[in-house]
Design a protein around this motif. Structure first.
Motif, PDB file in Angstrom:
ATOM      1  N   ASN A 146       0.811  -1.219   0.000  1.00 31.18           N
ATOM      2  CA  ASN A 146       0.000   0.000   0.000  1.00 31.18           C
ATOM      3  C   ASN A 146       0.842   1.266   0.000  1.00 31.18           C
ATOM      4  O   ASN A 146       0.410   2.310  -0.499  1.00 31.18           O
ATOM      5  CB  ASN A 146      -0.931   0.018   1.209  1.00 31.18           C
ATOM      6  CG  ASN A 146      -2.050  -1.002   1.095  1.00 31.18           C
ATOM      7  OD1 ASN A 146      -2.340  -1.510   0.010  1.00 31.18           O
ATOM      8  ND2 ASN A 146      -2.687  -1.307   2.215  1.00 31.18           N
ATOM      9  N   THR A 147       2.050   1.202   0.578  1.00 29.87           N
ATOM     10  CA  THR A 147       2.906   2.388   0.675  1.00 29.87           C
ATOM     11  C   THR A 147       4.018   2.381  -0.368  1.00 29.87           C
ATOM     12  O   THR A 147       4.923   3.215  -0.301  1.00 29.87           O
ATOM     13  CB  THR A 147       3.523   2.483   2.080  1.00 29.87           C
ATOM     14  OG1 THR A 147       4.262   1.284   2.360  1.00 29.87           O
ATOM     15  CG2 THR A 147       2.439   2.670   3.125  1.00 29.87           C
ATOM     16  N   SER A 149       6.595   0.524  -0.824  1.00 29.75           N
ATOM     17  CA  SER A 149       7.907   0.443  -0.179  1.00 29.75           C
ATOM     18  C   SER A 149       8.744  -0.656  -0.828  1.00 29.75           C
ATOM     19  O   SER A 149       8.266  -1.766  -1.032  1.00 29.75           O
ATOM     20  CB  SER A 149       7.748   0.144   1.315  1.00 29.75           C
ATOM     21  OG  SER A 149       7.027   1.160   1.971  1.00 29.75           O
ATOM     22  N   SER A 155       8.999   1.720   4.949  1.00 28.00           N
ATOM     23  CA  SER A 155       7.725   1.246   5.498  1.00 28.00           C
ATOM     24  C   SER A 155       7.595   1.435   7.004  1.00 28.00           C
ATOM     25  O   SER A 155       6.472   1.477   7.520  1.00 28.00           O
ATOM     26  CB  SER A 155       7.540  -0.236   5.159  1.00 28.00           C
ATOM     27  OG  SER A 155       8.577  -1.009   5.717  1.00 28.00           O
ATOM     28  N   PHE A 158       5.251   4.017   9.127  1.00 30.24           N
ATOM     29  CA  PHE A 158       3.797   3.886   9.177  1.00 30.24           C
ATOM     30  C   PHE A 158       3.378   3.019  10.357  1.00 30.24           C
ATOM     31  O   PHE A 158       2.579   2.096  10.220  1.00 30.24           O
ATOM     32  CB  PHE A 158       3.274   3.325   7.854  1.00 30.24           C
ATOM     33  CG  PHE A 158       3.568   4.201   6.673  1.00 30.24           C
ATOM     34  CD1 PHE A 158       2.829   5.348   6.443  1.00 30.24           C
ATOM     35  CD2 PHE A 158       4.612   3.902   5.816  1.00 30.24           C
ATOM     36  CE1 PHE A 158       3.103   6.172   5.358  1.00 30.24           C
ATOM     37  CE2 PHE A 158       4.905   4.710   4.729  1.00 30.24           C
ATOM     38  CZ  PHE A 158       4.150   5.855   4.503  1.00 30.24           C
ATOM     39  N   TYR A 658       0.836   9.512  11.137  1.00 22.30           N
ATOM     40  CA  TYR A 658       0.875   8.829   9.854  1.00 22.30           C
ATOM     41  C   TYR A 658      -0.530   8.369   9.505  1.00 22.30           C
ATOM     42  O   TYR A 658      -1.421   8.295  10.356  1.00 22.30           O
ATOM     43  CB  TYR A 658       1.818   7.613   9.901  1.00 22.30           C
ATOM     44  CG  TYR A 658       1.176   6.395  10.524  1.00 22.30           C
ATOM     45  CD1 TYR A 658       0.503   5.451   9.735  1.00 22.30           C
ATOM     46  CD2 TYR A 658       1.174   6.218  11.904  1.00 22.30           C
ATOM     47  CE1 TYR A 658      -0.120   4.358  10.310  1.00 22.30           C
ATOM     48  CE2 TYR A 658       0.555   5.132  12.483  1.00 22.30           C
ATOM     49  CZ  TYR A 658      -0.089   4.202  11.686  1.00 22.30           C
ATOM     50  OH  TYR A 658      -0.719   3.134  12.254  1.00 22.30           O
ATOM     51  N   THR A 660      -2.544   5.572   6.378  1.00 25.42           N
ATOM     52  CA  THR A 660      -2.614   4.839   5.113  1.00 25.42           C
ATOM     53  C   THR A 660      -4.078   4.530   4.850  1.00 25.42           C
ATOM     54  O   THR A 660      -4.845   4.271   5.779  1.00 25.42           O
ATOM     55  CB  THR A 660      -1.815   3.520   5.153  1.00 25.42           C
ATOM     56  OG1 THR A 660      -2.412   2.629   6.100  1.00 25.42           O
ATOM     57  CG2 THR A 660      -0.362   3.759   5.521  1.00 25.42           C
ATOM     58  N   SER A 672      -4.444   3.460  -3.208  1.00 22.45           N
ATOM     59  CA  SER A 672      -4.039   3.744  -1.835  1.00 22.45           C
ATOM     60  C   SER A 672      -3.432   5.129  -1.756  1.00 22.45           C
ATOM     61  O   SER A 672      -2.847   5.628  -2.726  1.00 22.45           O
ATOM     62  CB  SER A 672      -3.034   2.702  -1.324  1.00 22.45           C
ATOM     63  OG  SER A 672      -1.828   2.746  -2.056  1.00 22.45           O
ATOM     64  N   PHE A 674      -1.168   7.513   1.296  1.00 23.54           N
ATOM     65  CA  PHE A 674      -0.406   7.341   2.523  1.00 23.54           C
ATOM     66  C   PHE A 674       0.375   8.619   2.811  1.00 23.54           C
ATOM     67  O   PHE A 674       0.641   9.423   1.897  1.00 23.54           O
ATOM     68  CB  PHE A 674       0.549   6.147   2.395  1.00 23.54           C
ATOM     69  CG  PHE A 674       1.324   6.094   1.102  1.00 23.54           C
ATOM     70  CD1 PHE A 674       2.571   6.688   0.975  1.00 23.54           C
ATOM     71  CD2 PHE A 674       0.783   5.458  -0.019  1.00 23.54           C
ATOM     72  CE1 PHE A 674       3.269   6.646  -0.215  1.00 23.54           C
ATOM     73  CE2 PHE A 674       1.479   5.407  -1.219  1.00 23.54           C
ATOM     74  CZ  PHE A 674       2.730   6.010  -1.321  1.00 23.54           C
ATOM     75  N   ASN A 676       2.835  11.013   6.081  1.00 24.24           N
ATOM     76  CA  ASN A 676       3.376  11.264   7.411  1.00 24.24           C
ATOM     77  C   ASN A 676       3.364  12.749   7.703  1.00 24.24           C
ATOM     78  O   ASN A 676       3.627  13.572   6.817  1.00 24.24           O
ATOM     79  CB  ASN A 676       4.825  10.768   7.525  1.00 24.24           C
ATOM     80  CG  ASN A 676       4.948   9.268   7.426  1.00 24.24           C
ATOM     81  OD1 ASN A 676       5.102   8.726   6.346  1.00 24.24           O
ATOM     82  ND2 ASN A 676       4.862   8.600   8.555  1.00 24.24           N
ATOM     83  N   LYS A 727       5.241   9.946  -4.778  1.00 23.99           N
ATOM     84  CA  LYS A 727       5.616  10.112  -3.376  1.00 23.99           C
ATOM     85  C   LYS A 727       6.006  11.564  -3.129  1.00 23.99           C
ATOM     86  O   LYS A 727       6.492  12.254  -4.025  1.00 23.99           O
ATOM     87  CB  LYS A 727       6.787   9.187  -3.014  1.00 23.99           C
ATOM     88  CG  LYS A 727       6.475   7.697  -3.160  1.00 23.99           C
ATOM     89  CD  LYS A 727       7.680   6.841  -2.792  1.00 23.99           C
ATOM     90  CE  LYS A 727       7.368   5.364  -2.963  1.00 23.99           C
ATOM     91  NZ  LYS A 727       8.531   4.500  -2.613  1.00 23.99           N
TER      92      LYS A 727
END
Length: 765
Positions: A146-147, A149, A155, A158, A658, A660, A672, A674, A676, A727
């Motif tokens: 989902n992120t 990574s 990762s 999160f 954070y 997600t 998704s 996500f 921070n 990102k």
């Protein structure tokens, strides 16, 4: 080479000796089980569900059509378990008789919250995450996907209470912080073994691809009672993948920064299991190639150039129906280069930080449990060897080359016994021994600095866990003899869980930790400041640092129709005695800046972690966490003669968070988002580009990302996924970076990459 040969011979002998009894035991019973697994909501068959016989090593995996078959099973009454990621586990009791085949069918429900996850870090025994007395957060493959990574560093941010940050603009060293404490306050384990040495901690999180990782278990707070030295801030246990079925995956991701600089990641992974599921091996490999990035156009890198290669395997052999041998090996080769003129030899640059790593590590573990799982025994050994060639220099210094050799070895044994009743309720007693050896030889010619450090720790741990559906109570401790400390260290722990309702978990805990007066990861790194090199030295009177951690939490689960929810609220309070601090203390005869690690009076870290999960299985899932904390020294600490003392710890924001969110738009199309949030924090800024040392208050920032993926089902067993996204959408990369040869390379904060677009392909078989 000799050591590797002896390990191979030992493994081969064990397999041959123990395998015979297993084959003899099952060869002629002709007691079989067959069946299928269907989805409770859609009534469709579910493929690749793990089917196992409880309290044995016997099991299989359903095929692509959701059917399974187990043959020549031991006779008697057994519990059959069906398990899969994202599904509620299911059990049935059956009786196996000779020459009879029994049909066993399972109906399984999807689960968003993963309440029944099995974790090992809470007590060093496999236990249900929901019913353990210790809060354990788990990062799994779903989070990695989902992120978007590719490695562990991307990762781990999160999770509640965790932050990952870049600490050097020249070499890109990454640090994981738990509840605000620096990276060296946390113990990183690989398959429950502490082989991550101080040297491995400098770059280690970026060196581990998620392709080799099954899950990561995180415990916040002191963990020395179980895992020994350095577990003050918390414990991060990296569990590598175990083969379950025959499979193959090939993935490639291209990351393009706005400047046009790129990063390419390619991985190839395969899982191979024998027909009887007695043996299996998971092979993994990844190649990474990243261009250097210069944010302000001054000719000096703000993200390092990097090339890395990782290969390895994890395999198992079921020696009997109640014992298993597991082996793991990994090889990592990495090159990093930062500074200016990165295509020239490093001694021809004004600033250059260049490191070449070769890492080889592995482990061997034999586990046994009695037929009723009353007795559990485990013996393990692991090792990791690191060779590093380095250059940390300024001003075209021809002598700033260095060489580091680092060897870590860990061996131990553990025994557990399950009581039907111990004093007042059922319990499990665990005792074990662990020996850790680390030999570090770090030599830098130009700095006339040599660190020759041998660390040996022998530890004995005991604990007893009383447990029932409503109550878990753990009390235990560990005795360690560390060769760099005069006295034996006792680290106690106590944890209590009370569940007035099956969906409510109330916990309180106390745990302790310690750090020995030894060189840690940052001490092995040389910073570039004001066109000078800055090195860290240990105060000759440096004393051990101790911690006492207290926490109280409420873990709440509730379903609103199809909507599953989980809310965690955790308060924490940590006392640090003789806390390690760092101060600039002058220059040596060669003109290098000296920073000294010394004991400050003490510190307090307190705060609140919250985490909320909401989801409907197979439709959407949202996960968010927020941390409020205050990290303060007992007395103001002065890091430079030119600035006032600060009670607030550096690089520790009072607020961070954070989130997600993922959604299945269709069964093939997923999306998704996500991100921070990091609040304001204070950061050291050394003189050079600026006139004098000063303490900076950084702005708060968001680091947001999004991903879309579409999965083409080419057949029941073949899939092709196309994914893409961005990102750091708002491009909140640091804008006030120092420029030129007099820059401060450690004045860095903010997202680790600028706005970056990515496109990926993944083929699975």
């Amino acid at each position: 080479m000799k050591t590797r040969f002896l390990l191979f011979i030992t493994l081969l002998f064990t397999i041959c000796f123990c395998g015979e009894s297993f084959a003899q035991r099952i060869k002629a019973s002709d007691a079989n089980i067959h069946g299928h697994i269907i989805d409770a909501r859609t009534r469709a068959h579910i493929p690749f569900v793990t089917i196992s016989i409880k309290d044995t090593t016997i099991g299989t995996v359903a095929d692509a059509t959701g059917h399974f078959f187990l043959k020549n099973l031991p006779l008697g009454e057994y519990t059959i378990v069906a398990e899969a990621v994202g599904l509620k586990s299911n059990e049935q009791v059956i009786k196996l008789e000779p020459n009879k085949t029994v049909e066993v069918n399972f109906t399984m429900e999807e689960e968003t919250m993963a309440m029944d996850e099995v974790v090992v870090s809470a007590t060093r025994n496999e236990t249900n995450k929901k019913s353990t007395a210790t809060i354990v957060n788990v990062a799994s493959a779903k989070l990695f996907e989902n992120t978007a990574s590719s490695n562990l560093a991307e990762s781990m941010k999160f999770q509640p209470g965790l932050r990952v940050e870049n600490t050097c603009g020249n070499c890109g060293a990454v640090q994981l912080r738990i509840n605000g404490l620096e990276g060296q306050y946390s113990q990183i384990l690989l398959d429950s073994n502490p082989i991550f040495s101080s040297l491995a901690g400098v770059y280690g999180l970026e060196q581990l691809p998620v392709a080799m990782i099954e899950r990561v278990e995180v415990i916040r707070g002191g963990g020395s009672a179980l895992f020994g030295s350095s577990a003050i801030g918390g414990v991060v246990n990296i569990i590598t993948k175990e083969p379950l079925r025959n499979s193959l995956s090939l993935a490639h991701t291209s990351n393009i920064m706005e400047s046009g600089d790129a990063e390419f990641n390619t991985s190839l992974n395969g899982s191979f299991v024998s027909d009887d599921h007695r043996a299996g091996v998971y092979l993994f490999g990844m190649v990474k190639d990243r261009d250097a990035y210069d944010r302000n156009g001054d000719g000096f890198t703000d993200i390092t150039r990097m090339q890395s290669e990782t290969i390895g395997f994890r395999g198992y052999y079921k020696t009997t129906a109640h014992s298993k041998l597991t082996a793991e090996y990994h090889h990592i080769k990495e090159h990093r280069r930062g500074g200016d003129n990165i295509d020239l030899p490093p001694h021809m640059a004004e600033i250059a930080e260049q490191v070449d790593h070769k890492i080889d590590g592995g482990s061997l573990r034999w586990s046994y449990f009695s037929p009723n799982s009353r007795h559990l025994f485990d013996i393990h050994a692991s090792a990791q060897a690191i060779s590093r060639d380095s250059y940390y220099g300024t001003g075209k210094d021809p002598n700033a080359y260095g060489e580091t050799k680092d060897l870590t070895f860990v061996a131990g044994a553990q025994y557990s016994y399950v009581f039907d009743k111990c004093l007042f309720m059922p319990a499990q007693f665990t005792a074990g021994f662990e020996y850790t050896y680390n030999d570090l030889n770090d030599h830098s010619i130009g700095f006339d600095r040599s660190i020759m450090q041998t660390v040996q720790t022998a530890g004995v741990f005991l604990q007893n866990e009383w447990r029932s559906e409503k109550v878990n109570f753990v009390i235990g401790g560990r005795l360690d003899k560390h060769n760099m400390m005069d006295n034996i260290i006792f680290s106690p722990r106590a944890n209590l869980r009370y569940s007035p309702h099956e969906n409510i978990g109330l916990r309180v805990s106390y745990s302790s930790g310690y750090r020995a007066p030894q060189a840690f990861d940052e001490d092995l790194h040389i910073d570039a400041v004001n066109n000078q090199s800055s090195i860290i030295e240990l105060d000759p009177n440096l004393k051990p640092e101790y911690s006492h951690s207290f926490s109280a939490s409420a873990d709440l689960y509730h379903n609103f129709g199809q909507v599953q929810t989980n809310l965690l609220i955790e308060g924490f309070y940590t006392i640090l005695d003789d806390v390690f601090a760092l101060a600039k203390t002058g220059e040596n005869e060669a003109g290098y800046i000296i920073q000294t690690r010394y004991n400050a009076a003490g510190a307090k870290v307190k705060g609140l972690n919250t985490e909320l999960k909401i989801g409907i299985p197979d439709i959407f899932e949202v996960q968010a966490g927020y941390t409020f904390q205050r990290s303060r020294y007992d007395e103001p600490e002065v890091w430079s003669d030119n600035v006032e003392g600060e009670r607030r710890m550096f690089r520790t924001p009072d607020h961070y968070a954070y989130f997600t969110a993922s959604a299945n738009i269709t069964r093939q199309f997923k999306a998704s988002i996500f991100g921070n949030y990091t609040g304001k924090m204070i950061v050291q800024h050394n003189a050079g580009y600026i006139d004098a040392d000063r303490t900076e208050l950084t702005p708060s920032f968001w680091d947001m990302g999004a991903k879309l993926s579409y999965n083409f089902r080419l057949s029941d067993t073949i899939g092709l996924e196309i994914n893409g996204g961005v990102k750091n959408i708002f491009d909140e990369f640091q804008n006030d970076i120092d420029a030129g040869p007099f820059r401060d390379s450690v004045y860095v904060y903010g997202p680790m990459t600028p706005r970056t677009y990515f496109l990926g392909l993944k083929f699975t078989l």
